[in-house]
Design an enzyme around this catalytic site. Structure first.
Site, short mmCIF file in Angstrom:
data_model
loop_
_atom_site.label_atom_id
_atom_site.label_comp_id
_atom_site.label_asym_id
_atom_site.label_seq_id
_atom_site.Cartn_x
_atom_site.Cartn_y
_atom_site.Cartn_z
N ARG A 56 0.96 -1.12 0.02
CA ARG A 56 -0.07 -0.01 -0.04
C ARG A 56 0.79 1.19 0.10
O ARG A 56 1.80 1.37 0.75
CB ARG A 56 -0.80 -0.16 1.26
N HIS A 88 -15.34 8.10 -4.46
CA HIS A 88 -14.44 8.92 -5.09
C HIS A 88 -14.97 10.49 -5.47
O HIS A 88 -14.46 11.32 -5.06
CB HIS A 88 -13.80 8.33 -6.32
N ARG A 102 -12.82 51.94 -3.27
CA ARG A 102 -12.41 52.80 -4.55
C ARG A 102 -13.26 53.47 -5.15
O ARG A 102 -14.43 53.33 -5.37
CB ARG A 102 -11.96 51.57 -5.64
N ARG A 110 -10.06 55.73 -0.84
CA ARG A 110 -8.96 55.87 -1.49
C ARG A 110 -9.28 56.93 -2.71
O ARG A 110 -10.16 56.83 -3.47
CB ARG A 110 -8.46 54.78 -2.29
N GLU A 157 2.42 50.79 -2.49
CA GLU A 157 2.17 49.90 -3.40
C GLU A 157 3.36 49.94 -4.41
O GLU A 157 3.48 49.31 -5.40
CB GLU A 157 0.96 49.97 -3.97
N THR A 208 -1.28 45.49 -2.01
CA THR A 208 0.00 44.20 -2.46
C THR A 208 -0.53 43.69 -3.67
O THR A 208 0.34 43.05 -4.27
CB THR A 208 -0.31 43.10 -1.41
N ASN A 209 -1.53 44.21 -4.51
CA ASN A 209 -1.74 43.76 -5.92
C ASN A 209 -0.67 44.56 -6.50
O ASN A 209 -0.19 43.98 -7.36
CB ASN A 209 -3.13 44.16 -6.40
N ASP A 210 -0.62 46.01 -6.34
CA ASP A 210 0.18 46.55 -7.33
C ASP A 210 1.64 46.42 -6.75
O ASP A 210 2.47 46.51 -7.64
CB ASP A 210 -0.32 47.99 -7.16
N CYS A 244 -4.49 45.95 1.92
CA CYS A 244 -6.01 45.80 1.30
C CYS A 244 -5.84 45.01 -0.08
O CYS A 244 -6.70 45.41 -0.95
CB CYS A 244 -6.55 47.36 1.03
P1 ADP Z 1 -6.22 3.99 -0.75
O1 ADP Z 1 -4.99 4.62 -0.20
O2 ADP Z 1 -6.21 4.11 -2.19
O3 ADP Z 1 -7.02 3.98 0.29
P2 ADP Z 1 -5.14 1.69 0.47
O4 ADP Z 1 -3.98 1.24 0.75
O5 ADP Z 1 -5.88 2.07 1.99
O6 ADP Z 1 -5.44 2.44 -0.60
O7 ADP Z 1 -6.08 0.21 0.31
C1 ADP Z 1 -7.45 0.53 -0.12
C2 ADP Z 1 -8.28 -0.78 0.41
O8 ADP Z 1 -7.61 -2.10 0.29
C3 ADP Z 1 -8.49 -0.45 2.02
O9 ADP Z 1 -9.36 0.36 2.25
C4 ADP Z 1 -8.54 -1.89 2.49
O10 ADP Z 1 -9.91 -2.02 2.57
C5 ADP Z 1 -7.93 -2.71 1.39
N1 ADP Z 1 -6.78 -3.32 2.18
C6 ADP Z 1 -5.51 -2.83 1.95
N2 ADP Z 1 -4.75 -3.54 2.90
C7 ADP Z 1 -5.42 -4.62 3.13
C8 ADP Z 1 -5.04 -5.53 4.21
N3 ADP Z 1 -3.78 -5.94 4.53
N4 ADP Z 1 -5.84 -6.52 4.27
C9 ADP Z 1 -7.17 -6.30 3.67
N5 ADP Z 1 -7.52 -5.15 3.08
C10 ADP Z 1 -6.59 -4.35 2.76
MG MG Z 2 -2.91 50.53 -6.61
MG MG Z 3 -7.10 3.95 2.14
#
Ligand code: ADP
Ligand code: MG
Ligand code: MG
Length: 882
Positions: free
Chosen positions: A94, A454, A563, A619, A747, A769-771, A834
């Site tokens: 990981r 995500h 202004r 100003r 400025e 700070t702009n100018d 400002c």
């Molecule tokens: P990210 O940073 O993308 O979250 P991770 O390294 O946390 O990636 O891994 C994503 C998922 O993989 C984790 O949330 C976990 O559920 C699973 N995972 C990672 N390592 C293990 C492990 N040793 N055993 C079981 N599941 C794992």
């Molecule tokens: Mg000015």
């Molecule tokens: Mg994770």
């Protein structure tokens, strides 16, 4: 010999820079929760990654041996061996950088499986389905991560397998299907790479570690770092950890859990899980997860344990936690913990509750708020009174409401934003490639995924409203359509208008009015604490009574910059302003100005009423006069036409043209502007000062007018202008220093160097700070921001635009110098800033340290500045140098 590897048992939360967030978190959890809660493993340091990158992607000396030794320790600890045909040890590999970069870096699960060891897994677990499911996942992830095989190749094979067997869920695939699928995956691997899938686990491990290191330098990781201002030279750690299995059957599962509601900040823990799944299924948003509250009915003991652990971690880290967990046959394991990224409303609520619960002091609570996210609290929402048809509902993933035209790709969102169009990015689910589109879109809508998907994570991080998992809609990316099921069904196309409310989780095509956000109880509480703590004042930049009122509601303690030129741009003023500029004699100019005076006075009356009792810095006229006249090429063309048509107003036009030619300059930014105008045309400034002082006299509760002379270079400029102002003051019967003050905008670099001489004639300085940034760097803002600043950031000459955050060593040094030298000469000199930087938290911290009295920023940034100023006070109670 350097140490590149640390067992989890040897690390702690204070080793975050070396072990990364995930590695130090695992080590800390091992200490706090006990070794039986956290699968054992070790961390390869971020320094190893940095060395690897520096040495042209070769592992540093000694790393391989240390990894081998750590594996031996892990084998002894677990009683299993990597690649064993009887009872194989499986590990995950990981990534884990100092700052979390969700989904940007790579992870491989189930490493150690091979054609032989999979049999061992079947034997020891007696669960053939599970063993093959794990193996196929490993081939898939390893192929994708180590060799860059497109994820879709594997996803398509899974879809094909499902439709062949007429099932809909991954979990419905039986042993035979999974065996076949594993073979198909290995074939894909050979086809795509020309190599056989590696069967030797040490080779698998070596390649996976390299792949994680390499992902640090991958394109999406670089893009993410740029957006989030994470330095490129931090590197990522690699964690190798014994696997636990969430895909072992009905009493297993994986999920994410927050110690409090991650959207609202309410005290109840929240999160998502999937039974019989490995972690990546939850995060990817491919399967729609369940709420962690449902674990109570499923495995009540696990539920209770999880809640207790969340509380323990929160108390231990003194911050809201975001965790990942896996349940293997009824046993709970913690796999990650970190301070939760959270939307503003949750951040604010947590801060308030944490103080109430006596978890944190006010100072500590304030420090947990990221002021740059507070913007979102001032986002609009759907008008609660409005009637509208709900098209679909989904998860309220990121608060705020937004309207815009439908687009289906990040690229289209970016293109639309460049043209200034508002769009909503609509995707089934999102991944790292879509991130640029989040930035460009007003809001995000997905048909799949939950609060931990995500799309939800990234939207909250960026303060974009988002509705995810709106499962009544079907998105066809190829056809660019949204098909809506349900009562208000139909088909939407690209470009159609929709509106989403990420606070409520609903979607509509109706044109619902949006209402401006107000400061709620919690936000108000936090702001009150901030006011009690901070020493830096917060004012606003405002030219109109409406802006002034709004800013005052948001806590502004006065106006730092009004202004006056905007007042002359109004339609009824423009002709009079032109007449003034066109006048040939001083007398004629005075006549025109006399007509402007009452109008100008009215402007100030409105402003002073809104700011009754507070300081208002006005100003005097600053821009070059040509800005009030038609632009030269247009006018020249107009005159040309008039000549041909022999039109009646030809004479007037010719005169206008002549005057415009006369006052036009090669480089107006450095031309006749600022106090240079006041010196050439004192009557203009006289009129303005009369207007300001008369308005002040007329006010019921008088403000404190501070009359500001712009663009001063020489002490004699301010000396002359001060004399002029005081002269008018005498005529109005007002006393300088009592009824009003006179100061200057600093400025120009020269002004900073001779600040002591200038200070002799000034009651206050306000750093423009702009100018100052433009003149110190020789950058013309409008030109450079689009032309070369992006390249400069890419080439790492600068890490951000100097117009966004003050260039501390350069422009910032000038500010420090000016402040210091000015105060030496004139103790009690009032100091403010400002520019736009007055609303930027990092710059605010700098101004606090530089010893300024106040910052002034746009009305909506006022609450942000109040919090940032308090945080600056907490971190640097005595100001000083960085
Ligand atoms: P990210 O940073 O993308 O979250 P991770 O390294 O946390 O990636 O891994 C994503 C998922 O993989 C984790 O949330 C976990 O559920 C699973 N995972 C990672 N390592 C293990 C492990 N040793 N055993 C079981 N599941 C794992
Ligand atoms: Mg000015
Ligand atoms: Mg994770």
């Amino acid at each position: 010999m350097s140490r590149w590897v640390y067992d989890f048992a040897d690390g702690s939360k204070d080793m975050r820079e070396l072990l990364g967030g995930k590695g130090s978190g695992m080590a800390e959890m091992t200490r706090v929760l006990g070794a039986e809660r956290v699968p054992a493993g070790f961390t390869i340091t971020t320094e190893a990654c940095v060395q690897y990158m520096r040495n042209d992607r070769t592992e540093p000396d000694g790393m391989a041996d240390q990894v081998a030794e750590a594996i031996t320790r892990l084998e002894e600890h677990s009683g299993k061996r990597l690649g064993d045909t009887e009872d194989p040890l499986l590990v995950s590999v990981r990534s884990g950088a100092r700052e979390s970069m969700p989904g940007m870096l790579d992870t491989v699960l189930n490493l150690g499986l091979s054609d032989e060891s999979v049999q061992g897994l079947v034997r020891t677990t007696g669960n053939e389905r599970f063993a093959w499911d794990s193996y196929r996942r490993f081939v898939q992830m390893f192929g994708n991560v180590s060799r860059g095989i497109a994820g879709e190749r594997f996803e398509d094979a899974i879809k094909a397998a499902k439709s062949q067997r007429d099932v809909t869920e991954d979990t419905d695939l039986d042993v035979d299907a999974l065996k076949e699928l594993t073979q198909t995956f290995k074939d894909i691997y050979r086809e795509e790479t020309g190599d056989d899938f590696p069967q030797d686990p040490s080779e698998q491990l070596r390649l996976s570690i390299r792949a994680v290191f390499d992902s640090w330098a991958g394109e999406r990781a670089i893009a993410y770092r740029r957006l989030n201002r994470i330095p490129d030279d931090w590197g990522t750690a690699v964690n190798v950890q014994q696997m636990v299995f969430g895909n072992k059957g009905d009493t297993s599962g994986s999920g994410v859990a927050f110690s409090r509601d991650e959207v609202t900040g309410a005290p109840e823990p929240s999160g998502d899980f999937l039974p019989n799944a490995q972690g990546e299924d939850v995060v990817s948003g491919v399967r729609t997860p369940r709420d962690i509250a449902e674990i109570r009915d499923w495995l009540p003991e696990v539920h209770a344990e999880l809640l207790e652990i969340l509380g323990t971690l929160e108390r231990h880290y003194r911050n809201m936690q975001d965790t990942e967990f896996t349940v293997e046959e009824g046993r709970l394991y913690m796999l990650q913990t970190r301070n939760a990224k959270r939307p503003a409303q949750a951040a604010v609520r947590f801060a308030v509750d944490a103080v109430k619960e006596q978890l944190l002091s006010r100072e500590e609570a304030l420090a947990t708020i990221d002021p740059s996210t507070l913007d979102a609290l001032l986002h609009p929402t759907f008008d609660p009174q409005a009637d509208f048809n709900v098209l679909a509902t989904g998860v309220a993933a990121s608060p705020g409401a937004a309207k815009g035209a439908v687009v289906f790709s990040a690229a289209d969102a970016v293109a639309a934003a460049d043209e200034g169009r508002d769009v909503i990015l609509v995707r089934p689910f999102t991944d790292a490639e879509d991130v640029a589109g989040f930035h460009a879109a007003k809001g995000i809508l997905t048909s799949e995924g939950g609060k931990a998907s995500h799309a939800a994570l990234v939207a909250r991080g960026m303060g974009r409203p988002a509705v995810v998992g709106a499962d009544a809609i079907v998105i066809d990316l190829a056809a660019k359509t949204i098909t809506v099921n349900g009562a208000n069904g139909g088909v939407l196309h690209e470009g159609d208008q929709i509106a989403i409310d990420g606070t409520k989780g609903c979607v509509t095509v109706d044109d619902v009015p949006l209402v401006e956000a107000h400061v709620d109880e919690n936000f108000d509480q936090v702001l009150t604490w901030a006011d009690e703590i901070r020493t830096l004042g917060v004012r606003t930049n405002a030219d109109t009574p409406e802006d002034a009122r709004r800013a005052r509601q948001l806590g502004a303690e006065g106006i730092g910059l009004c202004r006056t030129e905007h007042m002359f741009m109004a339609e009824d003023r423009q002709p009079k302003m032109r007449a003034m500029i066109m006048a040939n004699t001083r007398e004629a100019r005075k006549e025109a100005l006399a007509e402007l005076l009452p109008l100008q006075q009215e402007d100030f009356e409105g402003l002073f009423e809104a700011m009754a009792g507070l300081p208002v810095t006005v100003r005097l006229l600053d821009p070059p006069l040509h800005e009030f006249l038609p632009n030269l090429p247009d006018l020249a063309a107009h005159v040309e036409r008039a000549r041909i048509e022999v039109s009646d107003d030809l004479d007037d036009l010719e005169i206008l043209l002549e005057r415009v030619q006369e006052i036009s300059e090669e480089n107006p930014m450095l031309g006749t502007r600022g106090c240079r105008l006041g010196i050439l045309y004192p009557e203009i400034y006289e009129m303005q000062v009369h207007a300001i002082l008369r308005a002040a006299k007329a006010a019921e509760e008088p403000p404190h007018p501070e009359i500001m002379i712009p663009l001063v270079n020489y002490e004699h400029e301010i000396e002359l202008m001060r004399e002029l102002v005081v002269g008018v003051g005498d005529q109005e019967g007002l006393t300088v220093g009592e009824d009003y003050t006179v100061g200057t905008m600093i400025e120009l670099p020269r002004a900073c160097f001779v600040a002591d001489r200038i200070a002799a004639f000034a009651d206050f300085f306000s750093f423009g700070t702009n100018d100052l940034t433009q003149t110190a760097l020789g950058f013309s803002r409008d030109d450079v921001e689009s032309k070369f600043v992006p390249t400069y950031m890419e080439r790492k000459i600068i890490d951000r635009s100097p117009f966004e955050t003050i260039d501390k060593p350069g422009v910032g040094w000038l500010v420090r110098l000016g402040a210091w030298v000015g105060r030496e000469a004139h103790p009690g000199l009032k100091l403010g800033i400002c520019g736009e930087h007055g609303g930027d938290p990092e710059s605010i911290e700098f101004f606090h340290m530089a010893g300024l009295d106040y910052v002034s920023c746009s009305p909506f940034r006022v609450p942000i500045a109040r919090i940032a100023a308090a945080q600056a006070q907490i971190t640097h109670p005595h100001g000083g140098w960085e």
